[in-house]
Enzyme design. Structure first.
Site, PDB file in Angstrom:
ATOM      1  N   LEU A 191       1.554   3.000  -1.570  1.00 62.60           N
ATOM      2  CA  LEU A 191       2.333   1.455  -1.552  1.00 62.60           C
ATOM      3  C   LEU A 191       1.357   0.404  -1.028  1.00 62.60           C
ATOM      4  O   LEU A 191       0.600   0.607   0.116  1.00 62.60           O
ATOM      5  CB  LEU A 191       3.726   1.794  -1.013  1.00 62.60           C
ATOM      6  CG  LEU A 191       4.293   2.889  -1.616  1.00 62.60           C
ATOM      7  CD1 LEU A 191       5.479   3.127  -0.564  1.00 62.60           C
ATOM      8  CD2 LEU A 191       5.151   2.412  -2.761  1.00 62.60           C
ATOM      9  N   GLU A 192       1.610  -0.490  -1.451  1.00 58.51           N
ATOM     10  CA  GLU A 192       0.955  -1.911  -1.177  1.00 58.51           C
ATOM     11  C   GLU A 192       0.895  -2.318   0.140  1.00 58.51           C
ATOM     12  O   GLU A 192      -0.072  -2.638   0.567  1.00 58.51           O
ATOM     13  CB  GLU A 192       1.600  -2.917  -2.082  1.00 58.51           C
ATOM     14  CG  GLU A 192       1.062  -4.245  -2.442  1.00 58.51           C
ATOM     15  CD  GLU A 192       1.770  -4.957  -3.544  1.00 58.51           C
ATOM     16  OE1 GLU A 192       2.092  -4.424  -4.315  1.00 58.51           O
ATOM     17  OE2 GLU A 192       1.893  -6.275  -3.213  1.00 58.51           O
ATOM     18  N   GLY A 193       1.952  -1.727   0.826  1.00 55.44           N
ATOM     19  CA  GLY A 193       2.039  -2.289   2.226  1.00 55.44           C
ATOM     20  C   GLY A 193       0.993  -1.607   3.274  1.00 55.44           C
ATOM     21  O   GLY A 193       1.133  -1.953   4.603  1.00 55.44           O
TER      22      GLY A 193
END
Lengths: 285, 317
Positions: A41-43
């Site tokens: 995930l991007e985070g």
């Protein structure tokens, strides 16, 4: 369509998933046929395992990091994509055109917008840098347009070799999954092409819901309807354990153990069988 | 494209002092370092580890003509818009999240052309801060090519001198001020963060002035006991502000989850009343209180405790 999309994800691969349906489909795949699928995930989150009924709203929150193997920073995550580690990039789309270009920036013109949308987020990077891009979205004429108002995230641009000529040497668009069909891109023209139909859907219906002249593959297949097990797992991930399930043993979902490939991952939940009768397109899936 | 030339930013860092001194101050004193017209970078991402105590102090000061940059912007941007503080937003995404719909105050100001939105891709934001942090004028990348984002921003390309490949030349960003919220800092400005770091390290190193708020001010010995957790060294930090629950109502990894009910109440009021509701929010939650601690007290210990309980469930102990 989340279930159709989940079947495209192979085991032992890495998927860079957006929140919402891409994440849900990736989680379903891990629980059905791809226990070694790594979700990124991007985070800055690598190898997350999600809590049923508590899927994150943002890719940057603690729910998204639950059970993760690694936490890094955001730029680093995208640089893994640029390096070529991410087999799949998995996106939704507010508006997509016949060449797979995505608009999440503006309805109308940028100078005089009718609606200013939130923006790219990581979508531009995911479609530019991941090895194979999958798009999942509802099939409606207002979403499937001939030309997007604004190319936030570049697909095949104006077709042919225009993507490569723009310098986008990494990545290709694999499939578009909708509530009606599975589509891909014709290899030469790079135009969107119908490959298979969801159960009970006709070619004419798909054409009617598409705002451009859709190519139709020589052989149009039929997609297998979701199984009771797929639906039960999908619903439990989305909503949490079914009401009435016994506290100690009721959850369908055990976290898939690495190496545990024999037999079903868990018993179907109480009441799951009735769910199989519902169409897969029901609800926000 | 407005930016402090990277060489000027370097010259300032070369000339600037690096005293190992007590840098503790109040949020009000620290944010008084921000001037009208500055570019303020806000750390964290969306509703994670947002330096909310510092943002509230900035809101209280009613600065004008600011540019704000962030990796993904949440409703703090709308509060700055509603008080008339912003001329420009530089980010890749604006909103709280899908369940709360499109952000109405953001739409009002951008659709009417009153405030400019420079929309970059998420990686491009990261590379802009990274180039600024590295002291180089741009970084080459394979992202943003061919898109209307690149066309709108007049993003230039470079040709690789070794392979002839065409790459995006993502320009450095050196913000005037970076606001960062951290888990721990000592009085000298050695800063530690748990969990993901968003783009905070690069954002801070790129900035000309760095203000850090921290859940806890700890001793230098406590920092030295876990040096691998240190995200920024003292010489990269200008001000240290003690701010327990300083990201609330947003989350702080391992400490407390987001207060989603607070988001719901905010979203429904701005959906109904637009910018007026944003201004009302600032009056009621910022101006009406003496400081951030008073805002937290008004939120109540029960809500804070519920947010803390969620963090305990979700993160390794």
């Amino acid at each position: 369509m989340a279930i159709t999309a989940s079947r495209l994800l192979a085991d032992h691969k890495v998927v860079f998933a957006g929140v919402g349906m891409p994440l849900l489909a990736s989680a379903v795949a891990r629980h059905i046929h791809a226990p070694h699928l790594t979700i990124v995930l991007e985070g800055g989150i690598i190898g997350t395992s999600l809590r049923p009924g508590q899927l994150p709203i943002s890719t940057n929150e603690m729910r998204a990091a639950y059970g993760a193997q690694m936490l890094t920073d955001i730029t680093d995550i995208f640089l893994y994509a640029q390096r070529g580690y991410f087999d799949y990039g998995f996106l939704g789309a507010a508006q997509v055109d016949m060449y797979g270009n995505i608009n999440t920036s503006v309805i109308g013109s940028l100078e005089h917008p009718r609606v200013r949308l939130p923006g790219s987020g990581g979508a531009n990077d995911i479609i530019s840098l991941c090895n194979e891009v999958l798009i999942v979205t509802a099939h409606e004429p207002r979403r499937f347009v001939e030309r997007v108002d604004y190319i936030t995230s570049p697909g095949y641009l104006s077709g042919g070799d225009s993507r490569a000529r723009a310098g986008l040497v990494a990545g290709r668009l694999g499939a578009v999954v909708t509530d009606l069909a599975l589509l891909d891109f014709e290899p030469d023209s790079k135009r969107m092409r119908l490959r298979a139909l969801q159960a009970g859907v006709t070619v004419a219906q798909v054409r009617a819901q598409t705002g451009f002249d859709l190519l139709v593959g020589e052989e149009v297949g039929d997609l297998r309807p979701p199984s009771a097990q797929e639906l039960a797992i999908y619903r439990e991930l989305r909503d949490g354990p079914p009401a009435g399930a016994a506290e100690e043993s009721g959850a369908t979902l055990a976290e898939p153990a690495a190496g545990a490939r024999s037999g079903p991952l868990a018993e179907p939940a109480v009441g799951a069988a009735t769910a199989a009768a519902e169409p897969v397109a029901a609800g926000p899936a | 494209m407005e930016q402090v030339a990277v060489r000027q930013a370097r010259a300032e860092r070369e000339a600037g002092g690096r005293p190992v001194a007590d840098k503790r101050m109040t949020a009000q004193a620290a944010t008084a370092l921000i001037r009208d017209g500055d570019h303020v970078a806000i750390g964290g991402t969306l509703y994670s580890r947002t330096p909310m105590a510092l943002v509230f102090a900035l809101l209280r000061q009613r600065r004008r003509h600011l540019t704000v940059s962030r990796t993904l912007a949440c409703y703090e941007i709308e509060l700055l818009l509603a008080t008339g503080a912003l001329d420009r937003i530089v980010t890749s995404w604006v909103g709280i999240g899908l369940p709360w719909g499109l952000p109405p105050i953001f739409r009002h100001y951008t659709e009417s052309g009153q405030v400019r939105y420079d929309e970059w891709s998420h990686l491009a934001m990261g590379l802009r801060y990274k180039a600024g942090a590295m002291g180089v004028p741009f970084l080459p990348s394979l992202t943003m090519l061919g898109s209307d984002l690149a066309r709108t921003l007049d993003l230039q390309t470079v040709t690789c001198p070794y392979t002839g490949e065409q790459l995006a030349a993502v320009p450095a960003l050196n913000p005037d001020v970076a606001l960062i919220h951290a888990h721990r800092a000592d009085m000298f400005g050695n800063v530690q963060v748990d969990g993901y770091r968003h783009m905070d390290t690069d954002m801070a190193k790129a900035a000309r002035t760095v203000i850090v708020s921290a859940e806890e001010i700890v001793s230098p010995e406590a920092i030295a006991a876990r040096p691998d957790q240190t995200m920024l060294p003292h010489f990269a930090v200008d001000a240290v502000v003690a701010a327990p629950h300083g990201a609330y109502p947003h989350e702080c990894y391992g400490r407390y989850g987001p207060d989603l009910e607070h988001f719901d109440a905010y979203a429904s009021s701005v959906r109904a009343d637009g910018p007026a509701a944003g201004l009302r929010y600032v009056e009621q939650n910022v101006d009406a209180h003496a400081d951030f601690a008073a805002f937290l007290a008004a939120a109540g210990s029960a809500r804070l405790a519920a947010c803390e309980a969620e963090a305990r469930e979700l993160t390794p102990r």
